[in-house]
Write a protein that holds these residues in place. Structure first.
Motif: not given
Length: 283
Positions: A81-88, A90-96, A117-122
């Motif tokens: 699965e390619v986890m294509d995250i373009r906006e921060r 998106q990374s907060e979506d519980p589906a991930w 880090c800007g997209l994923l950190a915290d």
């Protein structure tokens, strides 16, 4: 770790599922032997692997994600699965979280570590990923920018080829997967010794790890790693430093560091971070 000296390389680092973090210096072989990528694949479960690819450090995540997807498909991974995250957001979506629960391995690609880090950190995504990696529930790998983010303190950028000074390195907060290390990548290939020394001078409670291209530091815990690949891993250990002028000089002035220990490791060598010692490869 005390038993490592009497064991073969295969016995020291058996190719088992899970319980590994691979920190790759970038430009790993993707065409011929693919030793490092194949090690990740085997650690993630081999043909039973369910692999997640996080390409968001790249400016072209579609292309780089597809490239690694093809590689792991050719190796025979069961699911990718390619986890294509373009906006921060998106990374907060519980589906991930559901996606990560299914993954036996996650691979973070190269690109820009600040962007990553800007997209994923915290975010919940990275918190869950860190937890699963640290307790050995999945195999995690990061190459280039994906390697730089592994520590709590991260080298965000800087220069090369100069003597150590504070202006040579830009520091930021990483993802904290391996919080006790500061990673620099493409290390000797881009002449980054002074940069990593500068980083360690400002963070003397960490261990510096400089990883060459097509080379990997493979951690089975946060206390030790073994080297895989064609280049070297340089360890910069400040635990016995007796003096540094780092707090007292201007940003562009050279830094003095007395008692700094430097080790250069090759394929098969191991390093015990807890006891600050090198364990040579078994011949």
């Amino acid at each position: 770790m005390q038993q490592l000296e009497s064991l073969s390389l295969e016995q020291q680092m058996p190719l088992v599922k899970n319980n590994a973090i691979l920190v790759i210096g970038g430009a790993e072989d993707k065409v011929h032997g693919r030793e490092i990528l194949y090690t990740f694949f085997q650690r993630a479960g081999g043909q039973a692997a369910h692999i997640g690819i996080i390409p968001c450090a790249s400016r072209d995540p579609v292309a780089i994600g597809a490239r690694y997807q093809q590689i792991f498909e050719e190796m025979g991974a069961q699911a990718i699965e390619v986890m294509d995250i373009r906006e921060r957001d998106q990374s907060e979506d519980p589906a991930w979280k559901t996606s990560l629960e299914q993954c036996s391995g996650v691979f973070m690609t190269g690109g820009d570590q600040v962007r990553l880090c800007g997209l994923l950190a915290d975010t919940p995504l990275v918190e869950f990923l860190r937890q699963r990696a640290q307790i050995g529930e999945l195999t995690l790998a990061g190459t280039s920018a994906g390697a730089a983010v592994m520590g709590h303190h991260m080298i965000a950028g800087g220069g090369s080829g100069e003597s150590p000074n504070r202006s040579l390195v830009d520091m930021a907060t990483g993802l904290g997967i391996l919080p006790n290390v500061i990673v620099d990548q493409h290390f000797h290939n881009r002449n980054r010794m002074g940069r990593l020394m500068s980083a360690i001078a400002t963070q003397p409670d960490r261990i510096g790890i400089g990883i060459d291209e097509d080379t990997c530091a493979l951690f089975q815990s946060d206390e030790a790693f073994q080297v895989i690949g064609k280049g070297t891993v340089t360890v910069i250990d400040p635990s016995q430093v007796t003096h540094t002028n780092e707090p007292d000089v201007e940003a562009t002035q050279p830094i003095s560091i007395h008692g700094l220990r430097v080790h250069v490791l090759i394929h098969g060598d191991s390093y015990d971070l807890r006891h600050s010692r090198v364990i040579p490869a078994t011949t």
